[in-house]
Every structure is written in C-alpha cells, then in structure tokens.
Design a protein around this motif. Structure first.
Motif, PDB file in Angstrom:
ATOM      1  N   TYR A  78      12.055   7.614   9.215  1.00  0.00           N
ATOM      2  CA  TYR A  78      10.766   8.282   9.410  1.00  0.00           C
ATOM      3  C   TYR A  78       9.779   7.313  10.076  1.00  0.00           C
ATOM      4  O   TYR A  78       9.626   6.176   9.617  1.00  0.00           O
ATOM      5  CB  TYR A  78      10.229   8.729   8.049  1.00  0.00           C
ATOM      6  N   PRO A  79       9.089   7.747  11.140  1.00  0.00           N
ATOM      7  CA  PRO A  79       8.169   6.838  11.858  1.00  0.00           C
ATOM      8  C   PRO A  79       6.869   6.605  11.087  1.00  0.00           C
ATOM      9  O   PRO A  79       5.789   6.985  11.519  1.00  0.00           O
ATOM     10  CB  PRO A  79       7.914   7.572  13.185  1.00  0.00           C
ATOM     11  N   LEU A  80       6.979   5.972   9.947  1.00  0.00           N
ATOM     12  CA  LEU A  80       5.837   5.720   9.079  1.00  0.00           C
ATOM     13  C   LEU A  80       4.886   4.735   9.756  1.00  0.00           C
ATOM     14  O   LEU A  80       5.308   3.674  10.208  1.00  0.00           O
ATOM     15  CB  LEU A  80       6.318   5.155   7.738  1.00  0.00           C
ATOM     16  N   GLN A  81       3.597   5.085   9.781  1.00  0.00           N
ATOM     17  CA  GLN A  81       2.630   4.246  10.483  1.00  0.00           C
ATOM     18  C   GLN A  81       1.504   3.757   9.577  1.00  0.00           C
ATOM     19  O   GLN A  81       0.465   3.304  10.056  1.00  0.00           O
ATOM     20  CB  GLN A  81       2.060   5.018  11.687  1.00  0.00           C
ATOM     21  N   PHE A  82       1.695   3.882   8.261  1.00  0.00           N
ATOM     22  CA  PHE A  82       0.728   3.329   7.320  1.00  0.00           C
ATOM     23  C   PHE A  82       1.466   2.955   6.045  1.00  0.00           C
ATOM     24  O   PHE A  82       2.604   3.381   5.821  1.00  0.00           O
ATOM     25  CB  PHE A  82      -0.409   4.317   7.035  1.00  0.00           C
ATOM     26  N   ALA A  83       0.814   2.185   5.195  1.00  0.00           N
ATOM     27  CA  ALA A  83       1.496   1.580   4.042  1.00  0.00           C
ATOM     28  C   ALA A  83       1.549   2.518   2.844  1.00  0.00           C
ATOM     29  O   ALA A  83       1.027   2.215   1.773  1.00  0.00           O
ATOM     30  CB  ALA A  83       0.798   0.269   3.660  1.00  0.00           C
ATOM     31  N   PHE A  84       2.207   3.671   3.005  1.00  0.00           N
ATOM     32  CA  PHE A  84       2.326   4.573   1.867  1.00  0.00           C
ATOM     33  C   PHE A  84       3.289   3.979   0.831  1.00  0.00           C
ATOM     34  O   PHE A  84       4.402   3.566   1.173  1.00  0.00           O
ATOM     35  CB  PHE A  84       2.851   5.944   2.308  1.00  0.00           C
ATOM     36  N   PRO A  85       2.887   3.920  -0.441  1.00  0.00           N
ATOM     37  CA  PRO A  85       3.735   3.325  -1.482  1.00  0.00           C
ATOM     38  C   PRO A  85       4.837   4.292  -1.913  1.00  0.00           C
ATOM     39  O   PRO A  85       4.662   5.110  -2.813  1.00  0.00           O
ATOM     40  CB  PRO A  85       2.744   3.065  -2.625  1.00  0.00           C
ATOM     41  N   VAL A 185      -5.444   7.457   6.554  1.00  0.00           N
ATOM     42  CA  VAL A 185      -5.454   7.490   8.022  1.00  0.00           C
ATOM     43  C   VAL A 185      -5.748   6.124   8.633  1.00  0.00           C
ATOM     44  O   VAL A 185      -6.029   6.020   9.814  1.00  0.00           O
ATOM     45  CB  VAL A 185      -6.465   8.541   8.538  1.00  0.00           C
ATOM     46  N   THR A 186      -5.681   5.072   7.825  1.00  0.00           N
ATOM     47  CA  THR A 186      -5.840   3.717   8.342  1.00  0.00           C
ATOM     48  C   THR A 186      -4.727   2.852   7.780  1.00  0.00           C
ATOM     49  O   THR A 186      -3.951   3.288   6.929  1.00  0.00           O
ATOM     50  CB  THR A 186      -7.198   3.106   7.933  1.00  0.00           C
ATOM     51  N   GLN A 187      -4.653   1.645   8.247  1.00  0.00           N
ATOM     52  CA  GLN A 187      -3.584   0.760   7.800  1.00  0.00           C
ATOM     53  C   GLN A 187      -4.072  -0.149   6.674  1.00  0.00           C
ATOM     54  O   GLN A 187      -4.145  -1.368   6.813  1.00  0.00           O
ATOM     55  CB  GLN A 187      -3.054  -0.031   8.997  1.00  0.00           C
ATOM     56  N   GLY A 188      -4.405   0.475   5.553  1.00  0.00           N
ATOM     57  CA  GLY A 188      -4.737  -0.288   4.361  1.00  0.00           C
ATOM     58  C   GLY A 188      -3.485  -0.914   3.772  1.00  0.00           C
ATOM     59  O   GLY A 188      -2.372  -0.633   4.212  1.00  0.00           O
ATOM     60  N   THR A 189      -3.644  -1.744   2.762  1.00  0.00           N
ATOM     61  CA  THR A 189      -2.489  -2.408   2.160  1.00  0.00           C
ATOM     62  C   THR A 189      -1.764  -1.453   1.214  1.00  0.00           C
ATOM     63  O   THR A 189      -2.317  -0.455   0.744  1.00  0.00           O
ATOM     64  CB  THR A 189      -2.925  -3.646   1.362  1.00  0.00           C
ATOM     65  N   ALA A 190      -0.512  -1.789   0.924  1.00  0.00           N
ATOM     66  CA  ALA A 190       0.273  -0.984  -0.012  1.00  0.00           C
ATOM     67  C   ALA A 190      -0.387  -0.953  -1.381  1.00  0.00           C
ATOM     68  O   ALA A 190      -0.367   0.066  -2.079  1.00  0.00           O
ATOM     69  CB  ALA A 190       1.688  -1.547  -0.108  1.00  0.00           C
ATOM     70  N   GLU A 191      -0.991  -2.080  -1.777  1.00  0.00           N
ATOM     71  CA  GLU A 191      -1.656  -2.148  -3.079  1.00  0.00           C
ATOM     72  C   GLU A 191      -2.859  -1.199  -3.126  1.00  0.00           C
ATOM     73  O   GLU A 191      -3.087  -0.516  -4.128  1.00  0.00           O
ATOM     74  CB  GLU A 191      -2.111  -3.577  -3.371  1.00  0.00           C
ATOM     75  N   GLU A 192      -3.632  -1.155  -2.031  1.00  0.00           N
ATOM     76  CA  GLU A 192      -4.782  -0.252  -1.974  1.00  0.00           C
ATOM     77  C   GLU A 192      -4.334   1.207  -2.039  1.00  0.00           C
ATOM     78  O   GLU A 192      -4.923   2.024  -2.750  1.00  0.00           O
ATOM     79  CB  GLU A 192      -5.572  -0.501  -0.690  1.00  0.00           C
ATOM     80  N   HIS A 193      -3.273   1.533  -1.310  1.00  0.00           N
ATOM     81  CA  HIS A 193      -2.747   2.899  -1.334  1.00  0.00           C
ATOM     82  C   HIS A 193      -2.258   3.268  -2.732  1.00  0.00           C
ATOM     83  O   HIS A 193      -2.538   4.362  -3.235  1.00  0.00           O
ATOM     84  CB  HIS A 193      -1.584   3.026  -0.345  1.00  0.00           C
ATOM     85  N   ALA A 194      -1.516   2.369  -3.350  1.00  0.00           N
ATOM     86  CA  ALA A 194      -0.960   2.653  -4.671  1.00  0.00           C
ATOM     87  C   ALA A 194      -2.062   2.876  -5.700  1.00  0.00           C
ATOM     88  O   ALA A 194      -2.013   3.808  -6.501  1.00  0.00           O
ATOM     89  CB  ALA A 194      -0.047   1.511  -5.115  1.00  0.00           C
ATOM     90  N   SER A 195      -3.074   2.030  -5.672  1.00  0.00           N
ATOM     91  CA  SER A 195      -4.175   2.140  -6.627  1.00  0.00           C
ATOM     92  C   SER A 195      -4.935   3.445  -6.446  1.00  0.00           C
ATOM     93  O   SER A 195      -5.193   4.169  -7.415  1.00  0.00           O
ATOM     94  CB  SER A 195      -5.125   0.953  -6.449  1.00  0.00           C
ATOM     95  N   ALA A 196      -5.274   3.768  -5.194  1.00  0.00           N
ATOM     96  CA  ALA A 196      -6.044   4.984  -4.937  1.00  0.00           C
ATOM     97  C   ALA A 196      -5.232   6.231  -5.274  1.00  0.00           C
ATOM     98  O   ALA A 196      -5.748   7.188  -5.860  1.00  0.00           O
ATOM     99  CB  ALA A 196      -6.489   5.021  -3.477  1.00  0.00           C
ATOM    100  N   ASN A 197      -3.946   6.251  -4.919  1.00  0.00           N
ATOM    101  CA  ASN A 197      -3.097   7.396  -5.230  1.00  0.00           C
ATOM    102  C   ASN A 197      -2.969   7.612  -6.733  1.00  0.00           C
ATOM    103  O   ASN A 197      -3.008   8.750  -7.210  1.00  0.00           O
ATOM    104  CB  ASN A 197      -1.708   7.215  -4.605  1.00  0.00           C
ATOM    105  N   ALA A 198      -2.808   6.533  -7.466  1.00  0.00           N
ATOM    106  CA  ALA A 198      -2.682   6.651  -8.916  1.00  0.00           C
ATOM    107  C   ALA A 198      -3.970   7.176  -9.541  1.00  0.00           C
ATOM    108  O   ALA A 198      -3.934   8.041 -10.439  1.00  0.00           O
ATOM    109  CB  ALA A 198      -2.323   5.287  -9.520  1.00  0.00           C
ATOM    110  N   GLU A 199      -5.113   6.700  -9.064  1.00  0.00           N
ATOM    111  CA  GLU A 199      -6.405   7.192  -9.576  1.00  0.00           C
ATOM    112  C   GLU A 199      -6.590   8.670  -9.283  1.00  0.00           C
ATOM    113  O   GLU A 199      -7.012   9.442 -10.161  1.00  0.00           O
ATOM    114  CB  GLU A 199      -7.552   6.404  -8.937  1.00  0.00           C
TER     115      GLU A 199
END
Length: 413
Positions: A78-85, A185-199
């Motif tokens: 999959y052509p993943l273009q951001f750090a989705f956890p 929609v931006t290239q945040g870090t995996a940690e930022e994505h994981a934290s926000a998704n969990a919240e």
C-alpha cells in the motif's frame, strides 16, 4: 527539473510527490506523463516505497472500479504516505475506516451511514448552513475592511460547526478531533498518530455508550439505532470508525476545498463576477472549482490483489497504485481547454475530485451544498473582496501535506 532516484541498476524512478513550478497548479510533468508515460513508476519520498502513478482519466476510472485493486492500508504494498500506526489495527484498538475497506465489508458499513447523507437530508441542512455562513460573514464584516484571514474566520469554522452539530459533539472535544485530523494529512510521527488515535477512540467509545443510554436525533444516535435494527452487525469499534470517517472526511478536505476555491475565485475575477450575477450556476461552479483546483491530489491509492493490466502496463500482485487526480481532472480527452476555469463547462461534473467507484466520497452531496452556499453568499455579501497578500507570498501547504491548501488566506475589501 523532476528529481530522479535509482532503485535498480539502469532503472530510474521519479521521486514522488513530483515537484511543482507553481504551488497552486498541478506539477507540469503530469501533462507530459499523461501523453508519454501515463502509467509510470515512482518512489515515495516519505518512505521509499515504489508504486505506479496513473495520470490519465480513463486509466483511473478503470482501476478504481476494478475489484482486483483493494484499499487495505495494512498491505505491505500500500502506498502509505504518512506514519499511520498499523499496530493499532493489529491490536484491535481501532478499526479500519471506510477509506480502507473493500466490498462486501465496505458495503455493509456504508449502508449504515448513507441514510444520513441522502440528497433530502442534505437539502434539509441548507437553511442551517446558510445561517452559519451569514453569521461568520457578519463577524468578518464587523472587523472592518481587513486584512482578515478567511481560513481562521470562515473556511475552518463552517465545516467544524456543522460537523459538530450533526454529531452533537461536546464543545470541549473539538480541539482533540481537529488535532487528530491535522495529523492524518501531514507527516507527523508514529508516536503522535498513535497518541491522537487512542485519545479519539476512547472519547468516541464514551460518546457511543452515552448515546446508547440516552439516544438523541444526532448522527451517532441514528447509526446506533440503524445498526440495532440490522441485528447489531457492527461492533462499537466499527461504529466508532464510521464516526471517524465522518469527522475526517467532513473537515480537512472540505476546509481546504473551500479555501482554495475562494482563492481561485479571487484570482479569476471574470468567473467570480459570472457567479455573482448568476447564482443559479452555483452547483456547476462548484463542480468546475473541484475539477480545476483539486485539493486531494494523490491520496487516492490502491494495491493490486492480483496481476492486472492498466493502460497497457502489467501491474503485479502486491504493487501499489497512486491516482494523480489533478492530472485526471486536466485530461484534455475528457475536458476541453482543461487549463481554463469555465463555469459554463458542461462536463465539469465528470471530475474525479470525489473519487470513483464504490469509494466515491459518501459526503459529496453535503460538501457540494456547503461550498455552493459559501461561495455564492461570500461573493454577494462582500463583492469587493480581494487578496490582501501577493499570491507568491501566500502560505501554501507544501508536499508534506496529503491535501493541498493554504495555512492562511488574508483578504480585504
């Protein structure tokens, strides 16, 4: 000149996203590729993965409607273009959204949501949309002749307010949702994505539990009721994913589409005057603005489940595919004089800004209505509106953003 990277001896692959000469127009090389190499190999600048890039309208239509291509974000190709956890999916903390499902699962989930987005439902929302737009413009006019940032005062608040009302979201939760959307929609870090998704997931589970106990007339209550009527096919995790689909789909693309649409009107005064004088062209104008200024350019991606031929090129099982939607929407085989903005264009509704096939945007009718109300009202109420900053000084969202847009749109009148 486009940057090239080498992946194998004797093989050169273009780095993607392609470089732009002008941030408000598609990369010039889209037109060149569309004629000479419409299915070409690219290497993602984000993670080095290789994928196929489509630049012709016909090829995209074929691929997006072909069941041999899937939307599974967890597929290695999959052509993943951001750090989705992805581990959040593996651990069952979050469920895939509609964006990353395929039939028959996608069909079952979409059927729970679509009654909230019918043409009748959306038209019933038009008076409230008009009220919100008028209230926001009242506040803008009260500030004087500017400069005023239309992102902060108009294009960000409109979809935020309407989505919050549609879902009956508590006011103190919106900052969390929009911080999460910004990361998507931006290239945040995996940690930022994981934290926000969990919240976000924790909050939505609480809201779903509350609406089960005390249902209302909001979208969350309605999809819970509809799911119960269908025998509880979807879990709470699935219902949460539907809500996340609505929040994400109803905000960032809409906000940026509105912002870039206004910018396009202000830089094409003859078309703005035409729309002001003929508001009955509103729907057609929105279609043409979506075509001409497509903001979600390369976020429509798939991966091949089996070998398939597209545009005379064999795409092998496991290989990713990216649709350059801006290239498709400027394809002269479909749109005459494609680099010209024309609100009388009859074929404008054929644009691919909302996608195609079973993944065509579920909320497109709502987005089009909001844009129609916004553009026509803004031109009517502030006829002297103009940019307060030279075009080349506007803060354009760069290639790290999956959706084109402006951080600010300063105007005066």
């Amino acid at each position: 000149m486009t940057e090239l990277t080498s992946t194998e001896p004797g093989t050169q692959v273009r780095a993607f996203p392609l470089e732009r000469g002008c941030p408000f127009a598609p990369p010039q090389q889209y037109a060149e590729l569309r004629e000479a190499e419409p299915v070409s190999k690219v290497k993602l600048k984000y993670n080095g993965r290789e994928a196929w890039l489509l630049t012709r309208y016909e090829d995209m239509q074929q691929m997006l409607r072909d069941p041999r291509f899937e939307s599974d974000i967890a597929d290695p190709g999959y052509p993943l273009q951001f750090a989705f956890p992805l581990d959040l999916l593996e651990q069952g903390i979050v469920s895939k959204t509609l964006f990353h499902m395929d039939p028959p699962v996608h069909t079952k989930h979409r059927m729970i949501l679509m009654p909230e987005l019918t043409a009748r439902q959306v038209e019933a929302m038009r008076p409230r949309t008009q009220e919100i737009v008028d209230e926001l413009i009242d506040a803008i006019l009260a500030q004087g002749p500017g400069p005023v940032d239309l992102v902060k005062t108009l294009t960000a608040p409109l979809p935020s307010i309407q989505t919050a009302e549609q879902l009956d979201l508590p006011r103190d939760t919106t900052d969390l949702f929009y911080r999460w959307i910004a990361l998507l929609v931006t290239q945040g870090t995996a940690e930022e994505h994981a934290s926000a998704n969990a919240e976000v997931e924790m909050l939505l589970h609480r809201l779903i539990a509350e609406r089960k106990a005390n249902p209302g007339t909001d979208l969350i209550s309605n999809i819970i009721k509809r799911n119960d009527e269908r025998g509880g096919e979807l879990s709470d995790l699935d219902l949460s994913a539907l809500v996340r689909t609505m929040i994400a789909g109803g905000h960032e693309s809409t906000l940026n589409g509105m912002t870039v649409g206004i910018f396009t009107l202000l830089t094409h005064p003859e078309q703005a005057a035409l729309l002001r004088e003929h508001p009955e062209l509103g729907g057609q104008a929105v279609d043409e603005l979506m075509r001409y200024s497509t903001v979600s350019d390369h976020g429509t991606v798939r991966v091949a489940k089996e070998d398939a031929e597209i545009g005379g090129v064999l795409i092998k099982k496991g290989e990713g595919v990216i649709c350059a939607l801006q290239a498709a929407n400027r394809d002269p085989r479909v749109f005459s004089n494609p680099d010209t903005l024309d609100f009388h264009r009859k074929e404008a509704s054929a644009n691919l800004a909302f996608g195609s096939g079973h993944h065509r945007c579920a909320g497109q009718t709502l987005v089009r209505m909001q844009m129609e109300v916004l553009f026509s009202t803004l031109l009517r109420r502030i006829p002297g509106l103009r940019l307060a900053t030279p075009v080349d000084e506007l803060p354009f969202k760069g290639e790290t953003a999956l959706i084109d847009g402006l951080h600010e749109l300063p105007v005066t009148w």
